[in-house]
Write a protein that holds these residues in place. Sequence first.
Motif, PDB file in Angstrom:
ATOM      1  N   GLN A 217      49.389   1.321  44.718  1.00 37.05           N
ATOM      2  CA  GLN A 217      48.833   2.654  44.512  1.00 37.05           C
ATOM      3  C   GLN A 217      47.444   2.568  43.898  1.00 37.05           C
ATOM      4  O   GLN A 217      47.151   1.636  43.154  1.00 37.05           O
ATOM      5  N   LYS A 218      46.612   3.566  44.215  1.00 37.81           N
ATOM      6  CA  LYS A 218      45.322   3.720  43.556  1.00 37.81           C
ATOM      7  C   LYS A 218      45.471   4.851  42.544  1.00 37.81           C
ATOM      8  O   LYS A 218      45.755   5.992  42.910  1.00 37.81           O
ATOM      9  N   ILE A 219      45.313   4.549  41.258  1.00 40.14           N
ATOM     10  CA  ILE A 219      45.461   5.548  40.209  1.00 40.14           C
ATOM     11  C   ILE A 219      44.230   5.511  39.314  1.00 40.14           C
ATOM     12  O   ILE A 219      43.972   4.520  38.627  1.00 40.14           O
ATOM     13  N   ASN A 220      43.463   6.608  39.347  1.00 38.71           N
ATOM     14  CA  ASN A 220      42.239   6.707  38.546  1.00 38.71           C
ATOM     15  C   ASN A 220      41.326   5.486  38.722  1.00 38.71           C
ATOM     16  O   ASN A 220      40.797   4.939  37.744  1.00 38.71           O
TER      17      ASN A 220
ATOM     18  N   THR B  38      43.898  -0.302  40.775  1.00 41.02           N
ATOM     19  CA  THR B  38      44.868  -0.710  41.789  1.00 41.02           C
ATOM     20  C   THR B  38      46.142  -1.157  41.084  1.00 41.02           C
ATOM     21  O   THR B  38      46.136  -2.110  40.311  1.00 41.02           O
TER      22      THR B  38
ATOM     23  N   ASP C 253      48.584  -3.488  36.814  1.00 45.36           N
ATOM     24  CA  ASP C 253      47.156  -3.355  37.094  1.00 45.36           C
ATOM     25  C   ASP C 253      46.658  -4.708  37.588  1.00 45.36           C
ATOM     26  O   ASP C 253      46.697  -5.698  36.854  1.00 45.36           O
TER      27      ASP C 253
ATOM     28  N   TYR D  57      51.348  -1.269  33.778  1.00 35.46           N
ATOM     29  CA  TYR D  57      50.926   0.133  33.714  1.00 35.46           C
ATOM     30  C   TYR D  57      52.129   1.077  33.726  1.00 35.46           C
ATOM     31  O   TYR D  57      52.139   2.085  33.016  1.00 35.46           O
ATOM     32  N   ARG D  58      53.118   0.750  34.527  1.00 36.95           N
ATOM     33  CA  ARG D  58      54.271   1.657  34.648  1.00 36.95           C
ATOM     34  C   ARG D  58      55.553   0.878  34.885  1.00 36.95           C
ATOM     35  O   ARG D  58      55.573  -0.149  35.574  1.00 36.95           O
TER      36      ARG D  58
ATOM     37  N   THR E 166      55.145   5.160  31.293  1.00 37.98           N
ATOM     38  CA  THR E 166      53.764   4.996  31.750  1.00 37.98           C
ATOM     39  C   THR E 166      52.869   4.699  30.551  1.00 37.98           C
ATOM     40  O   THR E 166      52.864   5.456  29.578  1.00 37.98           O
TER      41      THR E 166
END
Length: 215
Positions: free
Chosen positions: A134-137, A140, A163, A170-171, A185
């Motif tokens: 996923q791309k989050i803010n 990657t 990350d 990250y999660r 998270t």
Amino acid sequence: MNKIRMRFLMSVVCILGGFAFAKAQSAQSLLKEVDAKVKTYKNIDIDFKYALSNEVQGVNQETKGSVVLKGDLYVLNLLGTTQIFDGKSIYTIVPENTEVTISDVSDQDENEITPSKMLSFFNDGYTQKMDITQKINGRTIQYVKLTPMDSNSEVKHTLLGIDTTTKHIYRLIIVQKNDTKITITVNSFKPNQPLSGNTFLFDKSKYADYYINRI
């Protein structure tokens, strides 16, 4: 023709088998990088969001928490409760009930993901497989799917979001067999913070009015 077809099928099997092996190795390699990175830090201070949901039961809760880690030692603040592990005992402080429960670390379930294991639990007892990215803010996040080898585990599977640049977690998404989903998270990850010498010590004098329950 049959021999040619057989060779072709065998080639496909080998290619697919090699691809699956490469993916497994890639997941294992990424997790080793995460583990190695964490071990370079003297301590870690984490702020996080904790979410618990179960669509069948109509449960959907969210709250914030924090944890300070130093090796196996930790101070966890979550749901109005503080939990301290000093290396020998776990102190669970509940201001709402003016109660402190003291338990021995040996009483814990070995398969439970405790704060001490939060950043390293994936090293044993799970099959590891690359999942979605996923791309989050602008970051990657690569997910690794962890499935417990213990068939009696209450956990169906866990998704660990990493990350890819920092190699920090990250999660963490834990999916249980009863369809309860726990999502943690990370909002901030601060390594090597200045800590006082009594950060991980339980000061009984602060809780003179509390009921002390030792189990």
